[in-house]
Design a protein around this motif. Structure first.
Motif, PDB file in Angstrom:
ATOM      1  N   LEU A  13       0.820  -1.212   0.000  1.00  0.00           N
ATOM      2  CA  LEU A  13       0.000   0.000   0.000  1.00  0.00           C
ATOM      3  C   LEU A  13       0.855   1.264   0.000  1.00  0.00           C
ATOM      4  CD1 LEU A  13      -2.880  -0.914   2.492  1.00  0.00           C
ATOM      5  CD2 LEU A  13      -3.086  -0.520   0.018  1.00  0.00           C
ATOM      6  N   ALA A  14       1.951   1.225   0.734  1.00  0.00           N
ATOM      7  CA  ALA A  14       2.819   2.403   0.787  1.00  0.00           C
ATOM      8  C   ALA A  14       3.431   2.679  -0.579  1.00  0.00           C
ATOM      9  CB  ALA A  14       3.917   2.202   1.830  1.00  0.00           C
ATOM     10  N   MET A  80       8.662   5.645   7.529  1.00  0.00           N
ATOM     11  CA  MET A  80       7.477   5.649   6.689  1.00  0.00           C
ATOM     12  C   MET A  80       6.394   6.569   7.249  1.00  0.00           C
ATOM     13  SD  MET A  80       7.439   1.551   5.898  1.00  0.00           S
ATOM     14  CE  MET A  80       5.836   1.553   5.105  1.00  0.00           C
ATOM     15  N   LEU A  81       6.173   6.504   8.561  1.00  0.00           N
ATOM     16  CA  LEU A  81       5.120   7.317   9.167  1.00  0.00           C
ATOM     17  C   LEU A  81       5.452   8.797   9.109  1.00  0.00           C
ATOM     18  CD1 LEU A  81       4.224   5.136  12.274  1.00  0.00           C
ATOM     19  CD2 LEU A  81       2.849   5.458  10.212  1.00  0.00           C
ATOM     20  N   ALA A 185      -2.346  13.201  -1.375  1.00  0.00           N
ATOM     21  CA  ALA A 185      -2.106  13.419   0.046  1.00  0.00           C
ATOM     22  C   ALA A 185      -2.919  12.440   0.890  1.00  0.00           C
ATOM     23  CB  ALA A 185      -2.454  14.855   0.422  1.00  0.00           C
ATOM     24  N   PHE A 186      -4.159  12.225   0.508  1.00  0.00           N
ATOM     25  CA  PHE A 186      -5.004  11.258   1.232  1.00  0.00           C
ATOM     26  C   PHE A 186      -4.419   9.851   1.135  1.00  0.00           C
ATOM     27  CE2 PHE A 186      -8.337   8.026   0.937  1.00  0.00           C
ATOM     28  CZ  PHE A 186      -8.888   8.127   2.203  1.00  0.00           C
ATOM     29  N   LEU A 187      -3.983   9.450  -0.040  1.00  0.00           N
ATOM     30  CA  LEU A 187      -3.422   8.116  -0.221  1.00  0.00           C
ATOM     31  C   LEU A 187      -2.182   7.906   0.637  1.00  0.00           C
ATOM     32  CD1 LEU A 187      -3.772   7.596  -4.087  1.00  0.00           C
ATOM     33  CD2 LEU A 187      -5.035   6.422  -2.280  1.00  0.00           C
ATOM     34  N   LEU A 188      -1.319   8.903   0.704  1.00  0.00           N
ATOM     35  CA  LEU A 188      -0.100   8.786   1.519  1.00  0.00           C
ATOM     36  C   LEU A 188      -0.437   8.591   2.989  1.00  0.00           C
ATOM     37  CD1 LEU A 188       2.133  11.529  -0.155  1.00  0.00           C
ATOM     38  CD2 LEU A 188       2.681   9.090  -0.027  1.00  0.00           C
ATOM     39  N   MET A 192      -0.034   4.807   5.168  1.00  0.00           N
ATOM     40  CA  MET A 192       0.846   4.666   6.322  1.00  0.00           C
ATOM     41  C   MET A 192       0.056   4.246   7.573  1.00  0.00           C
ATOM     42  SD  MET A 192       3.524   5.122   4.739  1.00  0.00           S
ATOM     43  CE  MET A 192       4.014   5.844   3.176  1.00  0.00           C
ATOM     44  N   LEU A 193      -1.134   4.787   7.741  1.00  0.00           N
ATOM     45  CA  LEU A 193      -1.948   4.405   8.892  1.00  0.00           C
ATOM     46  C   LEU A 193      -2.347   2.930   8.837  1.00  0.00           C
ATOM     47  CD1 LEU A 193      -4.310   7.486   9.334  1.00  0.00           C
ATOM     48  CD2 LEU A 193      -2.528   6.709  10.918  1.00  0.00           C
ATOM     49  N   VAL A 194      -2.738   2.461   7.663  1.00  0.00           N
ATOM     50  CA  VAL A 194      -3.140   1.058   7.532  1.00  0.00           C
ATOM     51  C   VAL A 194      -1.960   0.135   7.805  1.00  0.00           C
ATOM     52  CG1 VAL A 194      -3.917  -0.703   5.894  1.00  0.00           C
ATOM     53  CG2 VAL A 194      -5.045   1.528   5.947  1.00  0.00           C
ATOM     54  N   ILE A 195      -0.816   0.431   7.221  1.00  0.00           N
ATOM     55  CA  ILE A 195       0.356  -0.428   7.418  1.00  0.00           C
ATOM     56  C   ILE A 195       0.761  -0.457   8.882  1.00  0.00           C
ATOM     57  CG2 ILE A 195       2.817  -0.671   6.883  1.00  0.00           C
ATOM     58  CD1 ILE A 195       2.180   0.395   4.102  1.00  0.00           C
ATOM     59  N   ARG A 196       0.742   0.691   9.509  1.00  0.00           N
ATOM     60  CA  ARG A 196       1.101   0.727  10.945  1.00  0.00           C
ATOM     61  C   ARG A 196       0.128  -0.123  11.760  1.00  0.00           C
ATOM     62  NH1 ARG A 196       3.047  -0.231  15.003  1.00  0.00           N
ATOM     63  NH2 ARG A 196       3.471   1.160  16.761  1.00  0.00           N
TER      64      ARG A 196
END
Length: 434
Positions: A13-14, A80-81, A185-188, A192-196
């Motif tokens: 996703l990232a 990444m975050l 910007a939304f995708l970025l 990162m939130l999903v992966i975390r």
């Protein structure tokens, strides 16, 4: 041993968000520089090389820094975050800058955005080999590239929907990229939130370490994933240099086309911006459809053969595109070949580089890969841009063809980093798990 497709896709996703950003950047910034700031092709090429100059120095640095990171959330996740969220904020500022800021202010904003993007690209890419055993990396990289292609295709498709055109007070046609940059910007931030939330990096990396130790016990010649750094043998070093040289050459050819095609199509084919985006979209969609079959086939016949085939497809496509005088159906067929060829190269080139690394050096070798790809992309917008401006737009595809021919020559000399098809035994049952 099975590849966890769902987990690999989540890791990707990232890369999907990063690829969406670069697709928008490569499409919009040359047009902004030309339409808003009236820069020529040579000067515009120099600006487009700026991101690669930044990356040339920062990608290896932050790849190596992430190797040494000992934070509780993992080695890659902190970069990444932080980088993803800051990049999203800066991306939101770009459309406003095109409306109200002078060229120096716009360039300063771009520079800040590009520096931030460079802080987390290598750690993001290095996360995949950290959590994927070596025999599965070509398949996993196929999924990562697939996710990246989906991000690029999404932005190309949204260009037709979200790109706004209006006439200013002076009667000039102006493009508004606000909604496109808001989407990036939304995708970025979302990626990162999903992966975390769903990827426990430290635990998965430890599990991968254990699998690689078991693999090493079965096949002692293979380097263990997280053993200390080892010195390459002379033949391995030669192959590494040749692989990296090949990476530079095919990026010089491919990036010249993707960076300048929007301007080329408008000038030579006399089409609208959205039509130029559709042509690139065909190549991206075909690449999406190709990534998984390419990954599976690579595990059967080897990485080098797939890369050589991919280079050949790009050479055929660029040679044919250079002969076209208008944007016909043939052009879309040729860009479909570009998608297939680029998928064959993209799935296998990075795994060939990290195949030569020990686990503790994966981030550093990731940095090597991006150093050479970005070095090529520093030079090629300037060189191809100068040719476009001072010789003619007809030089674009012959230039790309020559670069791919040289890449074919260097890649043919590579002897290490390939994947060898083997009979399944022990833990090497490479079935794919949904």
């Amino acid at each position: 041993m099975k590849l966890n497709v769902k987990r690999t896709a989540l890791v990707g996703l990232a890369f999907m968000a990063i690829s969406a950003f670069w697709q928008l950047y490569d499409f919009s910034v040359p047009l902004i520089l030309k339409d808003t700031y009236q820069l020529g092709d040579t000067a515009s090429g120099a600006v487009m090389a700026m991101d690669n100059i930044v990356a040339l120095f920062l990608l290896p640095l932050f790849g190596a820094l992430s190797d040494k990171c000992t934070m509780k959330m993992g080695r890659r996740m902190p970069f990444m975050l932080f980088g993803g969220f800051l990049a999203a904020v800066l991306a939101l500022c770009v459309p406003g800058a095109t409306k109200f800021a002078s060229l120096p202010v716009f360039l300063a904003l771009l520079a800040a955005l590009l520096i931030v993007m460079a802080t987390f690209r290598s750690p993001t890419v290095a996360l995949m080999p950290d959590v994927t055993p070596k025999p599965l990396r070509s398949k996993a990289n196929a999924i990562i590239n697939l996710m990246g292609a989906i991000g690029g295709a999404l932005m190309l498709a949204l260009t037709n929907i979200l790109l706004r055109e209006y006439v200013d007070e002076a009667g000039n046609a102006v493009s508004d990229y606000t909604y496109l940059f808001m989407t990036v910007a939304f995708l970025l931030m979302a990626a990162m939130l999903v992966i975390r939330g769903v990827i426990p990096e430290r635990r998965l990396a430890a599990e991968t370490d254990e699998i690689n130790r078991r693999l090493d016990a079965e096949k002692p010649a293979a380097p263990v994933a997280n053993t200390p750094a080892r010195k390459l043998q002379k033949a391995e070093l030669v192959s590494l240099v040749l692989i990296l040289a090949s990476v530079s050459l095919w990026f010089m050819g491919y990036n010249a086309v993707t960076t300048a095609f929007s301007k080329y199509a408008i000038a030579v084919f006399e089409v609208e911006k959205s039509t130029a985006a559709n042509c690139l979209l065909v190549g991206t969609v075909v690449a999406i459809l190709s990534y998984w079959p390419v990954g599976v086939l690579s595990s059967k016949i080897g990485r080098k053969k797939m890369i050589m085939g991919g280079i050949a497809l790009l050479m055929i496509a660029f040679l044919g595109a250079g002969l076209l005088k208008e944007l016909t159906f043939v052009a879309f067929i040729l860009f479909a070949l570009v998608g297939m060829g680029w998928a064959s190269i993209g799935v296998n080139s990075y795994p060939m580089v990290v195949e030569l690394a020990s686990g503790s050096d994966v981030g550093k070798y990731t940095g090597y890969y991006y150093t050479f790809s970005m070095a090529a992309q520093v030079l090629t917008p300037i060189l191809s841009g100068a040719l476009l401006e001072h010789v003619g737009y007809w030089t674009l595809f012959p230039y790309a063809f020559i670069m791919l021919t040289l890449a074919m020559l260097t890649m043919s000399r590579v002897r290490h980093g390939d994947s060898k098809p083997e009979a399944k035994k022990g833990i090497e049952a490479l079935d794919v798990d949904d």
